[in-house]
Design a protein around this motif. Sequence first.
Motif, PDB file in Angstrom:
ATOM      1  N   LYS A 156     -12.708 -34.727-136.858  1.00  0.00           N
ATOM      2  CA  LYS A 156     -13.856 -34.073-136.249  1.00  0.00           C
ATOM      3  C   LYS A 156     -14.407 -34.926-135.112  1.00  0.00           C
ATOM      4  O   LYS A 156     -14.301 -36.147-135.127  1.00  0.00           O
ATOM      5  CB  LYS A 156     -14.956 -33.835-137.289  1.00  0.00           C
ATOM      6  N   TYR A 157     -15.006 -34.244-134.152  1.00  0.00           N
ATOM      7  CA  TYR A 157     -15.635 -34.966-133.045  1.00  0.00           C
ATOM      8  C   TYR A 157     -16.840 -35.753-133.562  1.00  0.00           C
ATOM      9  O   TYR A 157     -17.635 -35.250-134.344  1.00  0.00           O
ATOM     10  CB  TYR A 157     -16.116 -34.012-131.956  1.00  0.00           C
ATOM     11  N   HIS A 158     -16.971 -36.982-133.084  1.00  0.00           N
ATOM     12  CA  HIS A 158     -18.152 -37.786-133.411  1.00  0.00           C
ATOM     13  C   HIS A 158     -19.025 -37.985-132.174  1.00  0.00           C
ATOM     14  O   HIS A 158     -20.191 -37.627-132.158  1.00  0.00           O
ATOM     15  CB  HIS A 158     -17.743 -39.141-133.991  1.00  0.00           C
ATOM     16  N   HIS A 159     -18.440 -38.535-131.107  1.00  0.00           N
ATOM     17  CA  HIS A 159     -19.149 -38.649-129.842  1.00  0.00           C
ATOM     18  C   HIS A 159     -18.134 -38.905-128.727  1.00  0.00           C
ATOM     19  O   HIS A 159     -16.964 -39.205-128.989  1.00  0.00           O
ATOM     20  CB  HIS A 159     -20.198 -39.771-129.880  1.00  0.00           C
ATOM     21  N   TYR A 161     -13.711 -42.406-123.259  1.00  0.00           N
ATOM     22  CA  TYR A 161     -13.028 -42.098-124.513  1.00  0.00           C
ATOM     23  C   TYR A 161     -13.765 -41.018-125.293  1.00  0.00           C
ATOM     24  O   TYR A 161     -14.920 -40.693-125.008  1.00  0.00           O
ATOM     25  CB  TYR A 161     -12.901 -43.360-125.378  1.00  0.00           C
ATOM     26  N   VAL A 162     -13.073 -40.486-126.309  1.00  0.00           N
ATOM     27  CA  VAL A 162     -13.697 -39.617-127.305  1.00  0.00           C
ATOM     28  C   VAL A 162     -13.467 -40.252-128.673  1.00  0.00           C
ATOM     29  O   VAL A 162     -12.376 -40.763-128.953  1.00  0.00           O
ATOM     30  CB  VAL A 162     -13.131 -38.177-127.251  1.00  0.00           C
ATOM     31  N   MET A 163     -14.490 -40.271-129.504  1.00  0.00           N
ATOM     32  CA  MET A 163     -14.384 -40.831-130.839  1.00  0.00           C
ATOM     33  C   MET A 163     -14.327 -39.695-131.856  1.00  0.00           C
ATOM     34  O   MET A 163     -15.152 -38.784-131.825  1.00  0.00           O
ATOM     35  CB  MET A 163     -15.574 -41.742-131.158  1.00  0.00           C
ATOM     36  N   MET A 164     -13.339 -39.770-132.761  1.00  0.00           N
ATOM     37  CA  MET A 164     -13.176 -38.760-133.787  1.00  0.00           C
ATOM     38  C   MET A 164     -13.155 -39.435-135.158  1.00  0.00           C
ATOM     39  O   MET A 164     -12.871 -40.637-135.271  1.00  0.00           O
ATOM     40  CB  MET A 164     -11.889 -37.964-133.548  1.00  0.00           C
ATOM     41  N   THR A 165     -13.481 -38.678-136.186  1.00  0.00           N
ATOM     42  CA  THR A 165     -13.533 -39.248-137.524  1.00  0.00           C
ATOM     43  C   THR A 165     -12.850 -38.335-138.541  1.00  0.00           C
ATOM     44  O   THR A 165     -12.743 -37.122-138.341  1.00  0.00           O
ATOM     45  CB  THR A 165     -14.986 -39.470-137.985  1.00  0.00           C
ATOM     46  N   ASN A 184     -23.685 -39.808-135.023  1.00  0.00           N
ATOM     47  CA  ASN A 184     -23.813 -40.235-133.639  1.00  0.00           C
ATOM     48  C   ASN A 184     -25.269 -40.597-133.335  1.00  0.00           C
ATOM     49  O   ASN A 184     -26.183 -40.213-134.071  1.00  0.00           O
ATOM     50  CB  ASN A 184     -23.349 -39.100-132.719  1.00  0.00           C
ATOM     51  N   ALA A 185     -25.485 -41.333-132.257  1.00  0.00           N
ATOM     52  CA  ALA A 185     -26.844 -41.707-131.856  1.00  0.00           C
ATOM     53  C   ALA A 185     -27.722 -40.465-131.735  1.00  0.00           C
ATOM     54  O   ALA A 185     -27.306 -39.438-131.187  1.00  0.00           O
ATOM     55  CB  ALA A 185     -26.808 -42.454-130.520  1.00  0.00           C
ATOM     56  N   SER A 186     -28.948 -40.574-132.254  1.00  0.00           N
ATOM     57  CA  SER A 186     -29.832 -39.409-132.321  1.00  0.00           C
ATOM     58  C   SER A 186     -30.942 -39.428-131.287  1.00  0.00           C
ATOM     59  O   SER A 186     -31.645 -38.438-131.119  1.00  0.00           O
ATOM     60  CB  SER A 186     -30.466 -39.333-133.720  1.00  0.00           C
ATOM     61  N   HIS A 187     -31.124 -40.554-130.581  1.00  0.00           N
ATOM     62  CA  HIS A 187     -32.251 -40.685-129.670  1.00  0.00           C
ATOM     63  C   HIS A 187     -31.826 -41.142-128.281  1.00  0.00           C
ATOM     64  O   HIS A 187     -30.821 -41.829-128.114  1.00  0.00           O
ATOM     65  CB  HIS A 187     -33.269 -41.698-130.209  1.00  0.00           C
ATOM     66  N   GLN A 188     -32.638 -40.746-127.295  1.00  0.00           N
ATOM     67  CA  GLN A 188     -32.581 -41.337-125.977  1.00  0.00           C
ATOM     68  C   GLN A 188     -33.929 -42.034-125.744  1.00  0.00           C
ATOM     69  O   GLN A 188     -34.937 -41.666-126.341  1.00  0.00           O
ATOM     70  CB  GLN A 188     -32.343 -40.287-124.893  1.00  0.00           C
ATOM     71  N   VAL A 189     -33.939 -43.074-124.907  1.00  0.00           N
ATOM     72  CA  VAL A 189     -35.142 -43.872-124.730  1.00  0.00           C
ATOM     73  C   VAL A 189     -35.547 -43.873-123.256  1.00  0.00           C
ATOM     74  O   VAL A 189     -34.757 -44.228-122.380  1.00  0.00           O
ATOM     75  CB  VAL A 189     -34.931 -45.322-125.215  1.00  0.00           C
ATOM     76  N   GLY A 190     -36.795 -43.479-123.013  1.00  0.00           N
ATOM     77  CA  GLY A 190     -37.338 -43.472-121.668  1.00  0.00           C
ATOM     78  C   GLY A 190     -38.506 -44.429-121.543  1.00  0.00           C
ATOM     79  O   GLY A 190     -39.102 -44.847-122.537  1.00  0.00           O
ATOM     80  N   VAL A 191     -38.827 -44.797-120.304  1.00  0.00           N
ATOM     81  CA  VAL A 191     -39.947 -45.694-120.032  1.00  0.00           C
ATOM     82  C   VAL A 191     -40.753 -45.171-118.854  1.00  0.00           C
ATOM     83  O   VAL A 191     -40.218 -44.521-117.950  1.00  0.00           O
ATOM     84  CB  VAL A 191     -39.471 -47.134-119.719  1.00  0.00           C
ATOM     85  N   GLY A 192     -42.044 -45.454-118.894  1.00  0.00           N
ATOM     86  CA  GLY A 192     -42.921 -45.153-117.775  1.00  0.00           C
ATOM     87  C   GLY A 192     -43.720 -46.385-117.446  1.00  0.00           C
ATOM     88  O   GLY A 192     -44.172 -47.103-118.350  1.00  0.00           O
ATOM     89  N   GLY A 193     -43.896 -46.676-116.150  1.00  0.00           N
ATOM     90  CA  GLY A 193     -44.613 -47.871-115.743  1.00  0.00           C
ATOM     91  C   GLY A 193     -46.006 -47.567-115.221  1.00  0.00           C
ATOM     92  O   GLY A 193     -46.147 -46.857-114.220  1.00  0.00           O
ATOM     93  N   PHE A 194     -47.027 -48.063-115.922  1.00  0.00           N
ATOM     94  CA  PHE A 194     -48.408 -47.960-115.442  1.00  0.00           C
ATOM     95  C   PHE A 194     -48.702 -49.242-114.688  1.00  0.00           C
ATOM     96  O   PHE A 194     -48.977 -50.281-115.280  1.00  0.00           O
ATOM     97  CB  PHE A 194     -49.372 -47.764-116.612  1.00  0.00           C
TER      98      PHE A 194
END
Length: 230
Positions: A29-32, A37-41, A54-64
Amino acid sequence: MFQGKKGVWLKLPVDRSEFVPIAVKEGFKYHHAEEAYVMMTYWIPEEPCMLPANASHQVGVGGFVINDQMEVLVVQEKYCGSSLDGAWKLPTGFILASEEIFSGATREVKEETGVDTEFVDVVAFRHAHNVAFQKSDLFFICMLRPTSNEIKIDETEIQAARWMPLEEFVKQPFIQEDHMFQKIMDICIQRLRKCYCGLTAHNVISRFDGRRSTLYYNVSEPEDVNCDAA
């Protein structure tokens, strides 16, 4: 061959992509997927798969970023939703792989505006779900101290940038009419008044894995933290 093993990871580089349909037929099955590359399991036992997802989050930043004249560094993006059309906002972006939150914030500000900054602290963060690609999103608001003033925009994604009086920035309709943006500005203003201290970055090494990492926390001793953001 797989004695004592429960899971199989199959990493197929781009130049071996012809093996993907073969692996699928064999039950993989596809993992990510990444650029190269493609990773399968494959989970061997007849029981629920215990391999990490697979990773569940993305991380953003804002600069004040605020200067001694109580002016905030703001940008207008070239490509934005209709709700932000014509609005002046904080410089924002996503952090890169293996990049710290604090260095990602200073990098994004530099790339978008040309202004150099120093990280002060994380004043707040937002956690949202089902954003881009159905991933969850962590967005960190960082207080930054400017070390230069000259603005030179990244014309590929930024329409304009300027130093805007804080009062004028806060009065924008998209802030006044949105509870989240309004709350973020309230926190930042309290930070400027030294009524609130954010999370500062500290290098630590854990005995658990021996790795160096960054722990963000609010120190309890007043002499250990600089709450002067200006």
